[in-house]
Design an enzyme around this catalytic site. Structure first.
Site, PDB file in Angstrom:
ATOM      1  N   TYR A 141      36.537  57.098  43.830  1.00 38.66           N
ATOM      2  CA  TYR A 141      35.320  57.687  43.258  1.00 38.66           C
ATOM      3  C   TYR A 141      34.444  58.346  44.324  1.00 38.66           C
ATOM      4  O   TYR A 141      33.531  59.085  43.996  1.00 38.66           O
ATOM      5  CB  TYR A 141      34.498  56.631  42.512  1.00 38.66           C
ATOM      6  CG  TYR A 141      35.145  56.098  41.245  1.00 38.66           C
ATOM      7  CD1 TYR A 141      36.284  56.687  40.723  1.00 38.66           C
ATOM      8  CD2 TYR A 141      34.611  55.005  40.576  1.00 38.66           C
ATOM      9  CE1 TYR A 141      36.890  56.201  39.584  1.00 38.66           C
ATOM     10  CE2 TYR A 141      35.205  54.512  39.422  1.00 38.66           C
ATOM     11  CZ  TYR A 141      36.351  55.113  38.933  1.00 38.66           C
ATOM     12  OH  TYR A 141      36.939  54.633  37.796  1.00 38.66           O
ATOM     13  N   LYS A 192      48.438  48.522  43.506  1.00 40.54           N
ATOM     14  CA  LYS A 192      49.601  49.278  43.021  1.00 40.54           C
ATOM     15  C   LYS A 192      50.465  49.554  44.243  1.00 40.54           C
ATOM     16  O   LYS A 192      50.809  50.694  44.570  1.00 40.54           O
ATOM     17  CB  LYS A 192      49.089  50.563  42.339  1.00 40.54           C
ATOM     18  CG  LYS A 192      50.125  51.346  41.586  1.00 40.54           C
ATOM     19  CD  LYS A 192      50.567  50.712  40.294  1.00 40.54           C
ATOM     20  CE  LYS A 192      51.674  51.538  39.660  1.00 40.54           C
ATOM     21  NZ  LYS A 192      52.400  50.833  38.592  1.00 40.54           N
ATOM     22  N   ASP A 224      49.087  47.625  36.452  1.00 38.48           N
ATOM     23  CA  ASP A 224      49.566  47.794  35.075  1.00 38.48           C
ATOM     24  C   ASP A 224      49.908  46.433  34.464  1.00 38.48           C
ATOM     25  O   ASP A 224      49.564  46.156  33.298  1.00 38.48           O
ATOM     26  CB  ASP A 224      50.763  48.761  35.012  1.00 38.48           C
ATOM     27  CG  ASP A 224      51.760  48.569  36.147  1.00 38.48           C
ATOM     28  OD1 ASP A 224      51.442  47.836  37.112  1.00 38.48           O
ATOM     29  OD2 ASP A 224      52.857  49.136  36.078  1.00 38.48           O
ATOM     30  N   ASP A 248      37.080  49.060  37.657  1.00 35.71           N
ATOM     31  CA  ASP A 248      36.318  49.695  36.589  1.00 35.71           C
ATOM     32  C   ASP A 248      37.024  49.454  35.254  1.00 35.71           C
ATOM     33  O   ASP A 248      36.423  49.029  34.253  1.00 35.71           O
ATOM     34  CB  ASP A 248      36.248  51.206  36.913  1.00 35.71           C
ATOM     35  CG  ASP A 248      35.268  51.944  36.035  1.00 35.71           C
ATOM     36  OD1 ASP A 248      34.582  51.302  35.221  1.00 35.71           O
ATOM     37  OD2 ASP A 248      35.189  53.189  36.158  1.00 35.71           O
ATOM     38  N   ASP A 252      36.302  46.317  32.170  1.00 33.47           N
ATOM     39  CA  ASP A 252      35.976  46.657  30.777  1.00 33.47           C
ATOM     40  C   ASP A 252      36.927  45.955  29.804  1.00 33.47           C
ATOM     41  O   ASP A 252      36.518  45.534  28.720  1.00 33.47           O
ATOM     42  CB  ASP A 252      36.028  48.171  30.557  1.00 33.47           C
ATOM     43  CG  ASP A 252      34.669  48.805  30.802  1.00 33.47           C
ATOM     44  OD1 ASP A 252      33.831  48.147  31.453  1.00 33.47           O
ATOM     45  OD2 ASP A 252      34.435  49.944  30.351  1.00 33.47           O
TER      46      ASP A 252
END
Ligand code: NAD
Length: 359
Positions: A141, A192, A224, A248, A252
């Protein structure tokens, strides 16, 4: 020493829910001797309206002088057309950047009484208590190069850079290990590493840091798989540590496991111990001014403030127990009520927590 708290009510339901959190702090002062002072400042849309900027210098000054910042929420549809740097949410990003709030702590706790609010089967989520530690000021980001334009073949393209250096990984890993030490001593690092070089570095550094925390059981999971595991067997997790973008998304998912966004607190910490504490939800313009917003996420954010900035674990426990008691007594705001269940408003919920703290 008197603790200093900067109070930023913000927009929409922000000022109302923050007022209930202050009631709880006042009760801790009156009944348990917790000494603090507050100073209010403007942030978000209201700051833009009054001062022309979502994070005015005057607010930065108040926050700088404070040990902790309590924020309601910012934003609203009336600000959507403003240039990005003047939008309320930019004020929030400004606060994170100014104070280097690099560690975002988002607990997902499901009180047994609310298990039916989750979209998962109650037996999968009842008693859920996961802490997600997300790196907040680095990664894809923020890193350069980023941008968009045309490539050499004349095709439009966009790009961002996922980059972490070892110091950034080490400091967030240490925060996560320390939190795991105070909980069930299990830490899962999500990356990852099978595809991304940046993730391999992440994993290597987390393993190095783990040598200083032999009492914490460390595991690794690809992002994942972590997304799948969070909805398949969420109670296997104690603390999860991960980078900015993965965190992030995963936080959620974890939030939705609990059913109500009105229950979820968060903390964003600097290495100095300074922190910003706020509910996970936004300014809820659809219910602003109606007196029905659930203040519990903000009250639980105060509990995190006591635990992580002020080292007052016992007082934090008291708040969490009081919230549990209020729910066990059947008190429900509209967002957590089942169909047909009686509901109470924002102020009555704050009063109920204060009453539970006193009893
Ligand atoms: P939101 O979280 O404000 O609301 C989503 C839904 O949840 C709404 O139906 C709302 O009524 C409900 N809700 C949220 N908090 C509640 C509470 N405490 N009690 C009862 N119900 C509650 O998200 P949104 O509608 O996508 O965003 C509204 C504004 O908030 C936008 O401007 C957005 O940018 C901003 N926002 C701010 C923050 C923040 O300040 N940290 C976070 C998210 C969104």
């Amino acid at each position: 020493m008197t603790k200093k708290i900067a109070v930023l009510g913000g927009d929409g339901i922000g000022p109302d829910i923050v007022a209930e959190a202050i009631k709880v702090l006042n009760c801790l002062r009156d009944d348990y001797g917790f000494q603090f002072e507050t100073e209010e400042a403007l942030a978000g849309g209201i700051a833009y309206d009054k001062e022309g900027h979502p994070l005015p210098e005057s607010t930065i000054k108040v926050c700088k002088a404070a040990d902790a910042i309590l924020l309601g929420a910012v934003g609203g549809p009336q600000y959507d057309a403003l240039p990005r740097e003047l939008r309320p949410e930019s004020g929030l990003l400004g606060l994170r950047g100014t104070f280097e709030l690099f560690a975002n702590l988002r607990p997902a706790i499901l009180y047994s009484e609310l298990a039916s609010a989750s979209s998962l089967k109650p037996e999968l989520v009842a008693g859920l208590d996961v802490m997600i530690v997300r790196e907040l000021t680095g990664g894809i980001y923020f890193e350069q190069p980023k941008g968009s334009g045309k490539n050499k073949d004349g095709l439009r393209e966009g790009f961002n850079t996922m980059r972490y250096n070892e110091q950034e990984v080490e400091r967030i890993a240490r925060v996560a290990f320390e939190i795991a030490q105070k909980r069930n001593k299990k830490l899962c690092s999500v990356d990852k590493a099978n595809v991304l070089d940046v993730s391999q570095l992440w994993r290597d550094v987390v393993i190095e840091v783990s040598k200083d925390f032999p009492d914490v059981e460390l595991s690794h999971m690809y992002v994942d798989n972590a997304a799948m595991q969070l909805v398949a067997r969420p109670k296997q997790f104690d603390v999860i540590v991960t980078g900015n973008m993965f965190g992030d998304i995963l936080s959620d998912i974890a939030a939705m496991l609990t059913g109500s966004i009105g229950m979820l607190p968060s903390a964003s910490l600097a290495s100095t111990g300074k922190g910003m504490y706020e509910p996970v939800h936004g300014s809820a313009p659809d219910i602003a001014g109606k007196g029905i917003a659930n203040p519990l996420a903000t009250i639980l954010s105060v509990s995190m403030m006591l635990r992580y900035t002020f080292n007052e674990g016992e007082l934090a426990d008291r708040i969490e127990k009081a919230v549990g008691k209020v729910l066990a007594n059947g008190k429900r705001s509209a967002d957590i009520a089942r169909q047909g269940e009686a509901t109470i408003g924002t102020k009555a919920m704050g009063d109920a927590v204060v009453e539970a703290l006193r009893s």
